[in-house]
Design an enzyme around this catalytic site. Structure first.
Site, PDB file in Angstrom:
ATOM      1  N   LYS A 129       1.140  -1.237  -0.097  1.00 10.07           N
ATOM      2  CA  LYS A 129      -0.108   0.236   0.108  1.00 10.07           C
ATOM      3  C   LYS A 129       1.267   0.874  -0.457  1.00 10.07           C
ATOM      4  O   LYS A 129       1.303   1.338   0.807  1.00 10.07           O
ATOM      5  CB  LYS A 129      -0.971   0.284   0.689  1.00 10.07           C
ATOM      6  CG  LYS A 129      -2.238  -1.270   1.013  1.00 10.07           C
ATOM      7  CD  LYS A 129      -2.416  -1.080   2.113  1.00 10.07           C
ATOM      8  CE  LYS A 129      -4.238  -0.378   2.804  1.00 10.07           C
ATOM      9  NZ  LYS A 129      -4.528   0.012   3.746  1.00 10.07           N
TER      10      LYS A 129
HETATM   11  O1  G3P Z   1      -7.297   1.682   5.112  1.00 11.08           O
HETATM   12  C1  G3P Z   1      -7.741   2.754   5.352  1.00 11.08           C
HETATM   13  C2  G3P Z   1      -8.377   2.120   6.059  1.00 11.08           C
HETATM   14  O2  G3P Z   1      -7.987   1.773   7.351  1.00 11.08           O
HETATM   15  C3  G3P Z   1      -9.134   4.223   6.598  1.00 11.08           C
HETATM   16  O3  G3P Z   1     -10.528   3.414   7.889  1.00 11.08           O
HETATM   17  O4  G3P Z   1     -12.210   4.109   9.000  1.00 11.08           O
HETATM   18  O5  G3P Z   1      -9.212   5.064   9.638  1.00 11.08           O
HETATM   19  O6  G3P Z   1     -11.316   5.872   8.328  1.00 11.08           O
HETATM   20  P1  G3P Z   1     -10.788   5.224   8.600  1.00 11.08           P
END
Ligand code: G3P
Length: 225
Positions: free
Chosen positions: A86
């Site tokens: 990533k």
């Molecule tokens: O990998 C990206 C994702 O985990 C972001 O999620 O919930 O931290 O916005 P969040």
């Protein structure tokens, strides 16, 4: 649509794998930090559990392209060549994505907030781009629409990059992207569990059991009536 688990807690991953048909696991530095354990200890445990064939997505941390490539080499060495690297879609990130794809490495372009980033990542050859649905919503824009627009950009331009939608706040958002045909979504365990929770279904099943017990006796099932 592929479904991945957006978490690094091995117990939660086991729980989800035991119930749902999932294609792998995604992590990011914040998710790893929540475990409180050394990154490669936790990642090797996940790889061992899900197997070499399942998708495991692991993010670089370095801020410059050369450092990102070094991070990627270490990740691949520790976790296997089929691991998805990533890379945040920054200017340096685009350099790294291009270089990694020239080496045939699987790449997920991440931290995607705009269609512009996604298009550039697709041009650089990324296998996936990950728009952050909920975070885009929180900026006053439309996260689901952005994910769908990115999907359209790839399809209309004959690009092989797929959307790996991330950052959800509810289960309905995932279904909507599934209906639209996006390639993949990565989902936190609590949101995943929300996809099957339904009080109407629970009540219907309880009624079936109580009716059967009235017929055959308490605790009786088809195997012992
Ligand atoms: O990998 C990206 C994702 O985990 C972001 O999620 O919930 O931290 O916005 P969040």
């Amino acid at each position: 649509m592929k479904i991945l688990i957006d978490d690094a807690d091995l117990e939660k991953i086991r729980e989800i794998y035991g119930v749902y048909s999932v294609d792998g696991v995604t992590t990011n530095p914040t998710i790893l930090a929540k475990t409180g354990k050394p990154p490669f200890e936790i990642l090797k445990g996940i790889r061992e559990y899900i197997g070499q064939e399942a998708e495991l997505h692991v993010q670089v941390v370095a801020g410059y392209a050369e450092g990102m490539l070094e991070d990627a080499r270490r990740i691949l060495k520790e976790l296997g060549e089929n691991t998805y690297i990533k890379v945040p879609v920054t200017r340096e990130g685009l350099k790294a994505i291009k270089a990694l794809k020239m080496e045939g490495v699987n790449v997920t372009a991440t931290a995607v907030y705009t269609r512009m980033q996604a298009f550039l990542a697709g041009k650089a050859g990324a296998d996936y781009t990950a728009p952050y649905v909920n975070r885009i919503d929180n900026l006053g824009a439309d996260g689901l629409k952005t994910a769908k627009d990115i999907h359209d950009i790839f399809k209309r331009n004959g690009m092989r990059t797929e959307v790996l939608a991330a950052s959800f706040k509810n289960s309905q958002q995932i279904l909507e992207l599934c209906e639209y045909g996006v390639g993949a979504s990565t989902i936190a365990p609590d949101i995943m569990e929300g996809m099957i929770k339904n009080e109407c279904v629970t009540a219907a099943v309880e009624r079936f059991v109580s009716d059967f017990e009235q017929l055959c006796g308490t605790g009786k099932t088809m195997s012992d009536c």
